[in-house]
Design a protein around this motif. Structure first.
Motif, PDB file in Angstrom:
ATOM      1  N   ARG A 288     -18.239  63.526  38.852  1.00  0.00           N
ATOM      2  CA  ARG A 288     -17.617  64.096  37.759  1.00  0.00           C
ATOM      3  C   ARG A 288     -17.282  65.790  37.596  1.00  0.00           C
ATOM      4  NH1 ARG A 288     -17.848  62.560  31.328  1.00  0.00           N
ATOM      5  NH2 ARG A 288     -15.912  63.702  30.705  1.00  0.00           N
ATOM      6  N   THR A 289     -16.674  66.319  38.474  1.00  0.00           N
ATOM      7  CA  THR A 289     -16.699  67.751  38.516  1.00  0.00           C
ATOM      8  C   THR A 289     -15.274  68.270  38.032  1.00  0.00           C
ATOM      9  OG1 THR A 289     -15.920  67.746  40.905  1.00  0.00           O
ATOM     10  CG2 THR A 289     -18.273  68.065  40.500  1.00  0.00           C
ATOM     11  N   GLY A 290     -14.570  67.543  37.769  1.00  0.00           N
ATOM     12  CA  GLY A 290     -13.039  67.850  37.283  1.00  0.00           C
ATOM     13  C   GLY A 290     -12.150  66.448  37.194  1.00  0.00           C
ATOM     14  N   GLY A 291     -10.931  66.712  37.360  1.00  0.00           N
ATOM     15  CA  GLY A 291     -10.170  65.635  37.466  1.00  0.00           C
ATOM     16  C   GLY A 291      -8.915  66.128  38.280  1.00  0.00           C
ATOM     17  N   VAL A 292      -8.002  65.112  38.286  1.00  0.00           N
ATOM     18  CA  VAL A 292      -6.787  65.221  39.214  1.00  0.00           C
ATOM     19  C   VAL A 292      -5.429  64.955  38.480  1.00  0.00           C
ATOM     20  CG1 VAL A 292      -5.408  64.597  41.326  1.00  0.00           C
ATOM     21  CG2 VAL A 292      -8.097  65.117  41.333  1.00  0.00           C
ATOM     22  N   ILE A 293      -4.450  65.327  38.569  1.00  0.00           N
ATOM     23  CA  ILE A 293      -3.175  65.081  37.804  1.00  0.00           C
ATOM     24  C   ILE A 293      -2.198  65.179  38.829  1.00  0.00           C
ATOM     25  CG2 ILE A 293      -1.616  65.810  35.902  1.00  0.00           C
ATOM     26  CD1 ILE A 293      -3.559  67.229  34.442  1.00  0.00           C
ATOM     27  N   LEU A 294      -1.342  64.067  38.690  1.00  0.00           N
ATOM     28  CA  LEU A 294       0.025  63.978  39.671  1.00  0.00           C
ATOM     29  C   LEU A 294       1.342  64.335  38.726  1.00  0.00           C
ATOM     30  CD1 LEU A 294      -0.263  60.889  41.723  1.00  0.00           C
ATOM     31  CD2 LEU A 294      -0.823  63.257  42.535  1.00  0.00           C
ATOM     32  N   SER A 295       2.079  65.249  38.941  1.00  0.00           N
ATOM     33  CA  SER A 295       3.181  65.560  38.167  1.00  0.00           C
ATOM     34  C   SER A 295       4.428  65.558  38.877  1.00  0.00           C
ATOM     35  CB  SER A 295       2.908  67.070  37.656  1.00  0.00           C
ATOM     36  OG  SER A 295       4.018  67.388  36.943  1.00  0.00           O
ATOM     37  N   THR A 296       5.420  65.108  38.246  1.00  0.00           N
ATOM     38  CA  THR A 296       6.917  65.122  38.978  1.00  0.00           C
ATOM     39  C   THR A 296       7.681  66.290  38.499  1.00  0.00           C
ATOM     40  OG1 THR A 296       7.484  63.372  37.373  1.00  0.00           O
ATOM     41  CG2 THR A 296       6.833  62.828  39.588  1.00  0.00           C
ATOM     42  N   VAL A 297       7.023  67.146  37.465  1.00  0.00           N
ATOM     43  CA  VAL A 297       7.752  68.369  37.077  1.00  0.00           C
ATOM     44  C   VAL A 297       8.441  69.025  38.410  1.00  0.00           C
ATOM     45  CG1 VAL A 297       7.782  70.772  35.943  1.00  0.00           C
ATOM     46  CG2 VAL A 297       6.439  68.737  35.019  1.00  0.00           C
ATOM     47  N   LYS A 298       9.700  69.581  38.213  1.00  0.00           N
ATOM     48  CA  LYS A 298      10.565  69.958  39.343  1.00  0.00           C
ATOM     49  C   LYS A 298      10.092  71.610  39.710  1.00  0.00           C
ATOM     50  CE  LYS A 298      12.925  66.349  40.067  1.00  0.00           C
ATOM     51  NZ  LYS A 298      12.395  65.559  41.226  1.00  0.00           N
ATOM     52  N   ASP A 299       9.613  72.320  38.638  1.00  0.00           N
ATOM     53  CA  ASP A 299       9.554  73.587  38.782  1.00  0.00           C
ATOM     54  C   ASP A 299       8.171  73.916  38.477  1.00  0.00           C
ATOM     55  OD1 ASP A 299      10.903  76.550  38.819  1.00  0.00           O
ATOM     56  OD2 ASP A 299       9.769  76.389  36.937  1.00  0.00           O
ATOM     57  N   LYS A 300       7.496  74.835  39.505  1.00  0.00           N
ATOM     58  CA  LYS A 300       6.076  74.985  39.433  1.00  0.00           C
ATOM     59  C   LYS A 300       5.920  75.997  38.036  1.00  0.00           C
ATOM     60  CE  LYS A 300       2.205  77.186  41.930  1.00  0.00           C
ATOM     61  NZ  LYS A 300       1.682  77.785  43.110  1.00  0.00           N
ATOM     62  N   LYS A 301       6.639  77.161  37.911  1.00  0.00           N
ATOM     63  CA  LYS A 301       6.591  77.920  36.709  1.00  0.00           C
ATOM     64  C   LYS A 301       6.534  76.888  35.213  1.00  0.00           C
ATOM     65  CE  LYS A 301       8.544  82.027  34.265  1.00  0.00           C
ATOM     66  NZ  LYS A 301       7.352  82.562  34.056  1.00  0.00           N
ATOM     67  N   GLN A 302       7.408  76.042  35.302  1.00  0.00           N
ATOM     68  CA  GLN A 302       7.526  74.917  34.054  1.00  0.00           C
ATOM     69  C   GLN A 302       6.233  74.314  34.129  1.00  0.00           C
ATOM     70  OE1 GLN A 302      10.441  71.976  34.496  1.00  0.00           O
ATOM     71  NE2 GLN A 302      10.089  71.353  32.248  1.00  0.00           N
ATOM     72  N   LEU A 303       5.411  73.802  35.082  1.00  0.00           N
ATOM     73  CA  LEU A 303       4.330  73.195  35.295  1.00  0.00           C
ATOM     74  C   LEU A 303       3.228  74.042  34.562  1.00  0.00           C
ATOM     75  CD1 LEU A 303       2.608  70.630  35.982  1.00  0.00           C
ATOM     76  CD2 LEU A 303       2.543  71.528  38.152  1.00  0.00           C
ATOM     77  N   GLU A 304       3.255  75.260  34.967  1.00  0.00           N
ATOM     78  CA  GLU A 304       2.165  76.223  34.652  1.00  0.00           C
ATOM     79  C   GLU A 304       2.317  76.361  33.346  1.00  0.00           C
ATOM     80  OE1 GLU A 304       3.015  79.337  37.203  1.00  0.00           O
ATOM     81  OE2 GLU A 304       1.784  78.810  38.675  1.00  0.00           O
ATOM     82  N   GLU A 305       3.324  76.398  32.736  1.00  0.00           N
ATOM     83  CA  GLU A 305       3.602  76.600  31.035  1.00  0.00           C
ATOM     84  C   GLU A 305       3.131  75.129  30.346  1.00  0.00           C
ATOM     85  OE1 GLU A 305       7.773  77.369  30.523  1.00  0.00           O
ATOM     86  OE2 GLU A 305       7.468  79.393  31.417  1.00  0.00           O
ATOM     87  N   ILE A 306       3.354  74.127  30.994  1.00  0.00           N
ATOM     88  CA  ILE A 306       2.941  72.998  30.353  1.00  0.00           C
ATOM     89  C   ILE A 306       1.284  72.824  30.493  1.00  0.00           C
ATOM     90  CG2 ILE A 306       2.486  70.435  30.805  1.00  0.00           C
ATOM     91  CD1 ILE A 306       5.744  70.562  31.974  1.00  0.00           C
ATOM     92  N   LEU A 307       0.576  73.337  31.699  1.00  0.00           N
ATOM     93  CA  LEU A 307      -0.824  73.261  31.817  1.00  0.00           C
ATOM     94  C   LEU A 307      -1.341  74.557  30.970  1.00  0.00           C
ATOM     95  CD1 LEU A 307      -1.055  72.870  35.540  1.00  0.00           C
ATOM     96  CD2 LEU A 307      -1.608  71.283  33.974  1.00  0.00           C
ATOM     97  N   ALA A 308      -0.945  75.240  30.591  1.00  0.00           N
ATOM     98  CA  ALA A 308      -1.381  76.379  29.697  1.00  0.00           C
ATOM     99  C   ALA A 308      -1.713  75.528  28.300  1.00  0.00           C
ATOM    100  CB  ALA A 308      -0.485  77.669  29.605  1.00  0.00           C
ATOM    101  N   LYS A 309      -0.903  74.594  28.066  1.00  0.00           N
ATOM    102  CA  LYS A 309      -1.325  73.903  26.729  1.00  0.00           C
ATOM    103  C   LYS A 309      -2.304  73.109  26.713  1.00  0.00           C
ATOM    104  CE  LYS A 309       3.677  74.215  25.795  1.00  0.00           C
ATOM    105  NZ  LYS A 309       5.133  73.368  25.658  1.00  0.00           N
TER     106      LYS A 309
END
Length: 96
Positions: A44-65
């Protein structure tokens, strides 16, 4: 599709303090269709998420939350890939 690898930067005790908020955040992203799978790393050093968001910039905005991000508890590594083959159960991940 993206694989997000989270690596904790703080002791697990601090991670546990925000875990319920993180789980609520994940549930919201699942409801929005942004995340397809997630879970803890072993060990348990962290985690993994699989995302089907199409745009990396959009994903970065989501992860910022994510409370883990907002409270500087984890580092995030984002890897983009295009699935070209899956099991029958995961054909929904193939790009059309």
């Amino acid at each position: 599709m993206f694989i997000i690898s989270l690596t904790y930067k703080v002791p697990l005790e601090k991670v546990e303090e925000e875990l319920n908020n993180h789980v609520q955040y994940l549930k919201e992203q699942y409801a929005l269709g942004n995340f397809q799978a997630s879970g803890r790393k072993v060990p348990r050093t962290g985690g993994v998420i699989l995302s089907t968001v199409k745009d990396k910039k959009q994903l970065e905005e989501i992860l910022a939350k994510d409370p883990f991000h907002k409270n500087d508890l984890a580092d995030y590594t984002i890897t983009e890939f295009i699935p070209s083959m899956t099991s029958e159960d995961l054909t929904c991940l193939l790009e059309v």
